[in-house]
Each structure stands twice: as C-alpha cells, then as structure tokens.
Scaffold this motif. Structure first.
Motif, PDB file in Angstrom:
ATOM      1  N   PRO A   1       0.788  -1.238   0.000  1.00 27.85           N
ATOM      2  CA  PRO A   1       0.000   0.000   0.000  1.00 27.85           C
ATOM      3  C   PRO A   1       0.823   1.293   0.000  1.00 27.85           C
ATOM      4  O   PRO A   1       0.312   2.332  -0.413  1.00 27.85           O
ATOM      5  CB  PRO A   1      -0.846  -0.118   1.278  1.00 27.85           C
ATOM      6  N   TYR A   2       2.071   1.277   0.451  1.00 28.28           N
ATOM      7  CA  TYR A   2       2.845   2.531   0.522  1.00 28.28           C
ATOM      8  C   TYR A   2       3.774   2.723  -0.672  1.00 28.28           C
ATOM      9  O   TYR A   2       4.595   3.629  -0.671  1.00 28.28           O
ATOM     10  CB  TYR A   2       3.689   2.573   1.803  1.00 28.28           C
TER      11      TYR A   2
ATOM     12  N   PRO B   1       6.545   9.085  -1.571  1.00 26.63           N
ATOM     13  CA  PRO B   1       7.915   9.524  -1.876  1.00 26.63           C
ATOM     14  C   PRO B   1       8.893   8.963  -0.851  1.00 26.63           C
ATOM     15  O   PRO B   1       8.588   8.872   0.336  1.00 26.63           O
ATOM     16  CB  PRO B   1       7.842  11.048  -1.788  1.00 26.63           C
TER      17      PRO B   1
ATOM     18  N   ILE C   1      12.807   8.826   6.281  1.00 25.57           N
ATOM     19  CA  ILE C   1      11.554   8.088   6.464  1.00 25.57           C
ATOM     20  C   ILE C   1      11.854   6.581   6.570  1.00 25.57           C
ATOM     21  O   ILE C   1      11.271   5.862   7.388  1.00 25.57           O
ATOM     22  CB  ILE C   1      10.589   8.374   5.289  1.00 25.57           C
TER      23      ILE C   1
ATOM     24  N   ALA D   1      13.056   5.882  10.000  1.00 23.99           N
ATOM     25  CA  ALA D   1      11.995   5.960  11.011  1.00 23.99           C
ATOM     26  C   ALA D   1      11.057   4.762  10.921  1.00 23.99           C
ATOM     27  O   ALA D   1      10.737   4.137  11.933  1.00 23.99           O
ATOM     28  CB  ALA D   1      11.216   7.266  10.850  1.00 23.99           C
TER      29      ALA D   1
ATOM     30  N   ARG E   1      15.243   4.702  14.042  1.00 27.05           N
ATOM     31  CA  ARG E   1      15.240   6.017  14.702  1.00 27.05           C
ATOM     32  C   ARG E   1      14.733   5.939  16.140  1.00 27.05           C
ATOM     33  O   ARG E   1      15.202   6.643  17.013  1.00 27.05           O
ATOM     34  CB  ARG E   1      14.377   7.003  13.906  1.00 27.05           C
ATOM     35  N   HIS E   2      13.763   5.069  16.348  1.00 19.52           N
ATOM     36  CA  HIS E   2      13.236   4.931  17.707  1.00 19.52           C
ATOM     37  C   HIS E   2      14.304   4.416  18.662  1.00 19.52           C
ATOM     38  O   HIS E   2      14.262   4.708  19.864  1.00 19.52           O
ATOM     39  CB  HIS E   2      12.039   3.981  17.720  1.00 19.52           C
TER      40      HIS E   2
ATOM     41  N   VAL F   1       9.058  12.416  12.213  1.00 20.50           N
ATOM     42  CA  VAL F   1       9.971  12.950  11.200  1.00 20.50           C
ATOM     43  C   VAL F   1       9.126  13.583  10.106  1.00 20.50           C
ATOM     44  O   VAL F   1       8.192  12.951   9.597  1.00 20.50           O
ATOM     45  CB  VAL F   1      10.832  11.820  10.600  1.00 20.50           C
TER      46      VAL F   1
ATOM     47  N   ALA G   1       9.619  15.622   6.408  1.00 18.72           N
ATOM     48  CA  ALA G   1      10.530  16.080   5.356  1.00 18.72           C
ATOM     49  C   ALA G   1       9.762  17.049   4.475  1.00 18.72           C
ATOM     50  O   ALA G   1       9.109  16.647   3.519  1.00 18.72           O
ATOM     51  CB  ALA G   1      11.063  14.890   4.557  1.00 18.72           C
TER      52      ALA G   1
ATOM     53  N   ILE H   1       6.204  21.034  -1.380  1.00 23.19           N
ATOM     54  CA  ILE H   1       5.860  20.363  -0.119  1.00 23.19           C
ATOM     55  C   ILE H   1       5.862  21.386   1.019  1.00 23.19           C
ATOM     56  O   ILE H   1       4.991  21.368   1.892  1.00 23.19           O
ATOM     57  CB  ILE H   1       6.843  19.199   0.166  1.00 23.19           C
TER      58      ILE H   1
ATOM     59  N   GLU I   1      -0.106  12.963   5.858  1.00 24.13           N
ATOM     60  CA  GLU I   1      -0.266  12.121   4.674  1.00 24.13           C
ATOM     61  C   GLU I   1      -1.347  12.684   3.759  1.00 24.13           C
ATOM     62  O   GLU I   1      -1.174  12.738   2.542  1.00 24.13           O
ATOM     63  CB  GLU I   1      -0.612  10.688   5.093  1.00 24.13           C
TER      64      GLU I   1
ATOM     65  N   PRO J   1       5.681  14.226   3.171  1.00 26.33           N
ATOM     66  CA  PRO J   1       6.333  13.022   3.685  1.00 26.33           C
ATOM     67  C   PRO J   1       6.603  13.134   5.185  1.00 26.33           C
ATOM     68  O   PRO J   1       7.193  14.110   5.650  1.00 26.33           O
ATOM     69  CB  PRO J   1       7.652  12.958   2.898  1.00 26.33           C
ATOM     70  N   ALA J   2       6.125  12.124   5.918  1.00 24.16           N
ATOM     71  CA  ALA J   2       6.265  12.156   7.367  1.00 24.16           C
ATOM     72  C   ALA J   2       6.161  10.741   7.898  1.00 24.16           C
ATOM     73  O   ALA J   2       5.535   9.877   7.273  1.00 24.16           O
ATOM     74  CB  ALA J   2       5.164  13.021   8.004  1.00 24.16           C
ATOM     75  N   CYS J   3       6.765  10.506   9.023  1.00 22.99           N
ATOM     76  CA  CYS J   3       6.664   9.193   9.649  1.00 22.99           C
ATOM     77  C   CYS J   3       6.962   9.325  11.125  1.00 22.99           C
ATOM     78  O   CYS J   3       7.970   9.931  11.503  1.00 22.99           O
ATOM     79  CB  CYS J   3       7.656   8.225   8.996  1.00 22.99           C
ATOM     80  N   ARG J   4       6.084   8.782  11.971  1.00 19.67           N
ATOM     81  CA  ARG J   4       6.417   8.707  13.380  1.00 19.67           C
ATOM     82  C   ARG J   4       7.572   7.723  13.546  1.00 19.67           C
ATOM     83  O   ARG J   4       7.904   6.987  12.613  1.00 19.67           O
ATOM     84  CB  ARG J   4       5.208   8.273  14.199  1.00 19.67           C
ATOM     85  N   LEU J   5       8.225   7.742  14.714  1.00 20.43           N
ATOM     86  CA  LEU J   5       9.339   6.826  14.933  1.00 20.43           C
ATOM     87  C   LEU J   5       8.763   5.464  15.284  1.00 20.43           C
ATOM     88  O   LEU J   5       8.345   5.230  16.421  1.00 20.43           O
ATOM     89  CB  LEU J   5      10.261   7.341  16.051  1.00 20.43           C
TER      90      LEU J   5
ATOM     91  N   ASP K   1       1.857  -3.047  11.102  1.00 16.02           N
ATOM     92  CA  ASP K   1       1.628  -2.157   9.960  1.00 16.02           C
ATOM     93  C   ASP K   1       1.125  -2.938   8.736  1.00 16.02           C
ATOM     94  O   ASP K   1       1.684  -3.985   8.389  1.00 16.02           O
ATOM     95  CB  ASP K   1       2.942  -1.452   9.617  1.00 16.02           C
TER      96      ASP K   1
ATOM     97  N   HIS L   1       1.405  -2.324   5.576  1.00 19.11           N
ATOM     98  CA  HIS L   1       2.386  -2.441   4.489  1.00 19.11           C
ATOM     99  C   HIS L   1       3.388  -3.565   4.767  1.00 19.11           C
ATOM    100  O   HIS L   1       3.713  -4.356   3.883  1.00 19.11           O
ATOM    101  CB  HIS L   1       3.111  -1.106   4.301  1.00 19.11           C
TER     102      HIS L   1
END
Lengths: 416, 416
Positions: A138-139, A143, A148, A151, A156-157, B259, B261, B267, B320, B325-329, B338, B340
């Motif tokens: 799905p992802y 980009p 990313i 993370a 990163r955690h 995170v 970007a 963006i 999203e 573009p972003a992602c939690r840790l 998840d 995906h």
C-alpha cells in the motif's frame, strides 16, 4: 579511452557489465561497491549530471563526496525524455549483465523501460530495483526519503537516550544508513542472481526488489519475535549495553569520550587494577557479569572518576597497556591519521583531476590477488566524461544520434 | 532428513554450499542472509552450541533472536580441540563452495585449518574472514568488539547531539551495526568471488578479509576527502540535516516524535497550509531552500507548535492527507502491526518447534520467482539438530568418529 586503465583487473567482478540508472545515494552506492570489485559500471545521468553532484562541500563546482561516489564509473548523459535517450538505454541494457535503478516505482514502466520490455531485449538481464517502500504494497507510491526509511524501519526509535533522560529529539545515527544498507542488499541480491545465471548456468535473468524500509528493518535483531511472544517493545538504551558490565562510554578530561569494554572477568580485574580500585576487583559481589550488572552505576562512576582525569588519547594508551579493550570516539581526523588505517590502505592518497590530491577510503572487502592500493582506478569523473565511449562505442549510436540521446539538438555544434 | 525441506528451491543460491565457522553476530549474520537466498549453510558450533544461543530473551533456554539468526541453517557440533573435529572440518571444507569464519586472526592457522591448508584440499574454496581490525596491520591482534568497531570506524562520534547540546554520552545507534555491516560486505565479497570462479569459469578460490572497522568506515560519505582538502572534521548534528529545511524530528502531544521532510518548495507550501501558516508559505524570505535554511529555527518552532497539538499517529495521518512526507518513529510494535509490512510479507508468522508461533522478518531482498512467504524454510534449530546429517552423511564420518568429532567419548552411549 581504455575500458580498464589499470594494468590488471582490479577485482573479481572484472567482466561484469553493470548499467546504472541511479541518482543520489542508494543505487550509486551499490554500483560503487561493484565498481570497486572490478565491475564495468556505466552510469547514465540526466543532461548536466546526477543532482547528487551538487551535494555538500565542493571545489570549483565539483562535489568532494562525488570523488568517491563516482569512482571507477563510466559516466554519460542521457535524456530519458527523448526517444534517442531511451534507445541508448535499450542498447546498453541489451549488452549489460545487470541494471541497477532507484527511481520511484512505476517510473521505468512509464518510460517503456520496465523489466518486461528490457528482458524482451535481454532475457539474461538481472534488474535490481531500489525504492523507499518496495515495488508493491500500500505505501509503494509514497515519496522515499532516507529519513523516512530509518523511522519506519525501526532504527530512529532505538537511536538515542532512554525515555526521560533527555528532552532533545532522538538523533540520527549520523550517516545515510538506510540508503547504504539498501545499496548493500541490492549488491548481494544481484550477485546471487548472477551466480545462478552464470555459475549454475541457468542463463535466466531476475528482478530484485529492495526497499529502504525493509533494509533497515532487517537489523532489528530479535525484537520482532520478542514482541510477538511477550509483547515486549524495545526502547533506546543510550550508550549502554544493558546485559553486560562494565561496558560503556565515559567522559575524558579534554571533553571527549572513550568506549571501554571491561566486561569479561579477567578484563574487569585488569581494569580495576589500572584505575586503582583493587577493592572492587576483589569484591565478591562483582565477581560475575550478573553481579556487575546489578551494581553497574557504582562501577561506571568509579571508571568515570578515572577517565575524567585523563585526555582521551592518554586514557586509550593506558588502557591498551593494561590490555583492556577501549577506543576513543574517532573523528574523521583520527581515522585519516591512524597508522592502522594507513597500513591497511583504508586511507589512500589519490590524484583527482577535478580536485587535486585527495584522500579516498580503500576497499571495504580485501580480496586476495587484488592489492587494496589498486582499488581506485579513477576518481569520480566530470559530467559527460565518457559520453562518446558509452553512447557511440558501447551503445553503437552514430555521432548525431548520440548528441540527440544526451539532449543536444541534432547537428548543433557541441562546445564545452 | 531432506536437505531441502521446501518443495521448490527457496532462492537463487540453491546449490551453493556454505560452511560456517562463526559465532555471535557477524559471521552468522552473513550466512543467514545467504541461507535466506537459498544457500545450503552448515553451521559448526562448539559442543553445547554457539554462545550466542544464550543471548537476550529466551523461552525454556532457547534464545528468541536465535529463531531468526539460525534459520535455514544445518547445525552440528564439532570440537575443534579434537583431531576428529578438525578432520570433520576438513571433509566439509573439501565439499564446500564457501567458508565463512569470524575467529580472531590466526586462530584457524593455529588449528591447522588456515587458508593454505584448506585450499590444498579444495582449491576452489572461497574463504571469507571477518575480524575486528582485519587480517593484517598493527591492530590485527586486538580483541574485537562491535562497540570498538563503531567507535574506531567513525560512527559513534557522529551519532548524537551537536557539541554542547547535551551532557549525556553519545548514544549507540541502537543495534549491532558494525557486525551487521561486516556480514553484508562479506556476503558481497564471497558472491563476487563465486561469480568469478563459476560464472567466469576460472575455477579459482579466493581469500576475503573484512573488518568491522573498515565496514563502518565505508559509510563516512565525503568526510575523508573533505578532511584531506579542507581540514574539516564533521561533528554530530543531532536529528537535523543542516543543508535542507524544514526537515527534522518534531515532538507530538503523546510524548512521541515525528519525522517530517518538508523541504521541497511545493511540499513546504502544503506543510505551511496544513499548520495554518500561509503567511510563512508566502513569505519571500522562505521561497527557496537556502532562505529556509537561514530561518530554520523559526520554521521548526512553527511546525513544532502544530505537532505538539496532535498525537503522533494523528499527525502522521494529517500530513499524509496533505501529501507531506512524514513518519512517526516506528517501534517494533508499529512495524509488526503495519499493513504495508504485512502486505509485503516483511512480517510473517511461522511455527518454531522450540518457541511456538513466532514472528519473523521476511527477506531483505525480494527475488522474482521466489515468493517472500517461502523465505523461512525452518527456524533456528536446536543444538546438534543436524549432527548425524552433517557429520555422517555430508562429512562421511562413521558413527564413532562422528561422536568423537563432536566431543563425546568414543563408544560412549549418546543420550539426549
């Protein structure tokens, strides 16, 4: 121009033909490792060059990092928006063993250069595809950024201080680790596929799918089954290794830090003798690793009281004399000036026509019969340095078609 | 016992015979990647097993991490202190394509099992040697620890907060990165040597020398030529990327981090619209990346003011929707749950006879024709699970010699 400027092949991959449709880090890092091992790497860049060439410190517009990142590659410009450019790719793919690409999923297909089209031309072709999230799922169309991938892959955690120890945001590990790991896995996958094709003799190509996220995720040790079995979630532990003591990073008199691994029984006793704490060496509570873990704060305080009285380099020498594994946190200067790095040719001085005399890292893998000092055939070349060789000699385009393929008008005089 | 329990070969390395004389992480990580790609991996362990089996969380004495680390391997015990044990190694080396070892340099030679002795038996053998500092150079005899490799290779200095930002010691990146990288480089080197031997048909073996220090050092980007040309030494930069803005890690209402970007022009404008700061989107000072870098503190404060009002997951969803573009840790729980990861088979449920139902990571490299759900042939087996297969069937020892090779007294009844 000779394809192999060195007198002898530089490594075991001599004769392997790699075509790179890469940009920035992951794809080009993969092919640089292959080129260091002797492969012929043809890198196709958009007219004007890979935007990576503008990254970071530069001299006269030439990126310093590029000197390494582009070394041992043949670099030609190709405009993929033009039919002649795509024809150049097809001709080069027809003679290649491997293609490495790190476009967003679907890009090659939209250009008519997808795996199906290329393998119709060359069924032996191994195609390594690197992307942020992989070629499906799905992802896949999100980009991709290295940050990313770090993370989402779980790294990163884990990087940083234990919960509550600091208000600062968790740091990066400091280098482009997601891209690098994906590049290494792509190299492994494509070499495995080449071994099957040529070594087992199947003659068949393959398509490989490597993602930044899964490359990072592959390093998560036993955390996934631990979560599944116990619901346990690992959190960052700072600089400590919670299951062994004493092993930690300690402050030095000059404001530096030193890693000391004093966690075997005999090493522990030598360390305590060195810091003048024979009382702790003889303390029955501390005779085993389990006992030392239970009193780790007391041990770390005693060791830090000693390290704070010495500069990092002096502490390292005293610990070495006492046969206690230790290392200050090497900066790039420490690496560059270290006698072991020089003896191993891990640091080499080479001549870069664009930059002058520069330092390069040696090979990451030393291979018998291929001395490490032969790893740098040439430094990252100028944009279009091998346009004629790649487009005319290797792809077999005539001069006019080659000009069109690299985005110049037909018949226009080329002046550089 | 069938050598290939799966109906179809699991990957492109089916038919490649790998002998592992490894322990702890680097060597066994290398061979696990090869086994995931279909290679036959025979792991020889000291009687009682690789001490790694005692690491970390366990169920009934069986390490959880081992379920992954030992998967797809044939495991047999061999006592290298006994002549029969060394004879077993010689016989297995004679039939192997590759040997992977991570003893301290000189150990194999002292056992009479050095490269010269083994290649006299099998000139085709590719020998991959992994060590802390390499097989030569002034530090070769120092004891190797992953932490020392990270420190000397230059990574520990870069991981953490900028000088002066924190009094805490610089953290680890959180995983055994030096060992993992060395394992990946060893895999690349040995596959390159196998391709040359079998694909090019030279028939010649090779000896490879991979060090933890140089594996880490290979990731130092352009820092080495920058130091050589300008005397510049890179220091840690925390979570920031100093050359682009806004891209950073921001705090969330639930005490987490995300995170973001947002550093391309379009963006950036979408991000400012989302956080209700169209004034910044339209500010001519901030129209370019260079301008945004010059005012990065102001931008980061504005973004953090917004992220602090949302939980990490909610912020991620809003970003999203805005195509930022972003992602939690991600913690290991986030990875495991998840969609995906599940769709890609990056997380798989498998049955482990020692542990029950466990979660395993999928393949790091997806290879066409080999579906990712086939990657786990079997989980890390019990100590000695393949003693008879390896020592009698593959090495050709009789039952008595096999017992002696694994350190049991001749003729003694074996009871397990």
């Amino acid at each position: 121009m000779d394809l192999s400027p060195a007198e002898t092949p530089r490594g075991p991959l001599a004769g392997l033909r790699v075509l790179e449709l890469g940009h920035y880090i992951a794809g080009p890092f993969c092919t640089r490792i292959l080129a260091d091992l002797g492969a012929e790497v043809v890198k196709l860049e958009p007219p004007g060059g890979d935007p990576f060439r503008g990254w970071g410190a530069s001299v006269g517009g030439n990126s310093v990092w590029w000197s390494i990142h582009g070394r041992n590659k043949l670099c030609a410009e190709v405009d993929l928006k033009r039919a002649e450019g795509r024809e150049a790719v097809r001709r080069l793919a027809a003679r290649a063993d491997v293609l490495v690409e790190n476009f967003r999923p679907g890009t090659l297909e939209r250009l008519g250069l997808g795996p199906e089209a290329l393998r119709a031309l060359n069924p032996r072709l191994v195609i390594a595809r690197i992307s942020g999230f992989g070629q499906d799922g799905p992802y896949r169309d999100k980009p991709a950024f290295g940050a990313i991938g770090e993370a989402m892959g779980g790294l990163r955690h884990l990087t940083g201080h234990p919960p509550g120890a600091s208000d600062l945001p968790p740091p990066r590990c400091g280098v482009s680790i997601a891209d690098d790991l994906a590049g290494l896995y792509a190299a492994i996958g494509l070499l495995a596929a080449c071994w099957r094709r040529d070594g087992r003799g199947t003659g068949e190509g393959a398509v490989l799918d490597v993602s930044l996220v899964e490359s990072v995720f592959s390093l998560m040790e036993g955390m996934l089954p631990e979560y599944g079995l116990f619901g346990r979630v690992r959190h960052p532990a700072g600089e400590a290794i919670p299951t062994a003591a004493p092993t930690n990073t300690y402050p030095t008199a000059d404001g530096g830090w030193i890693v000391i691994a004093g966690n075997s029984d005999p090493i522990f006793r030598r360390l305590m003798a060195l810091i003048g704490r024979d009382d702790l060496a003889e303390d029955p509570r501390l005779a085993t690793n389990a006992g030392r873990c239970a009193h780790v704060a007391e041990l770390d305080a005693a060791i830090a009281a000693w390290t704070r009285r010495h500069d990092a380099l002096a502490a390292e020498r005293l610990l070495e004399q006492a046969e206690v594994p230790a290392c200050r946190l090497y900066t790039i200067r420490d690496c560059a000036e270290d006698p072991h790095f020089r003896a191993r040719r891990a640091v080499q001085e080479v001549e870069d026509p664009l930059l002058g005399r520069v330092l390069h890292p040696g090979p990451a893998v030393h291979v018998s019969g291929h001395p490490p000092e032969t790893v740098v055939g040439w430094t990252g070349p100028a944009v279009g340095a091998h346009n004629a060789l790649v487009l005319e000699t290797l792809a077999g385009l005539d001069a006019e078609a080659a000009r069109a393929a690299r985005g110049e008008e037909r018949g226009e005089e080329v002046v550089r």
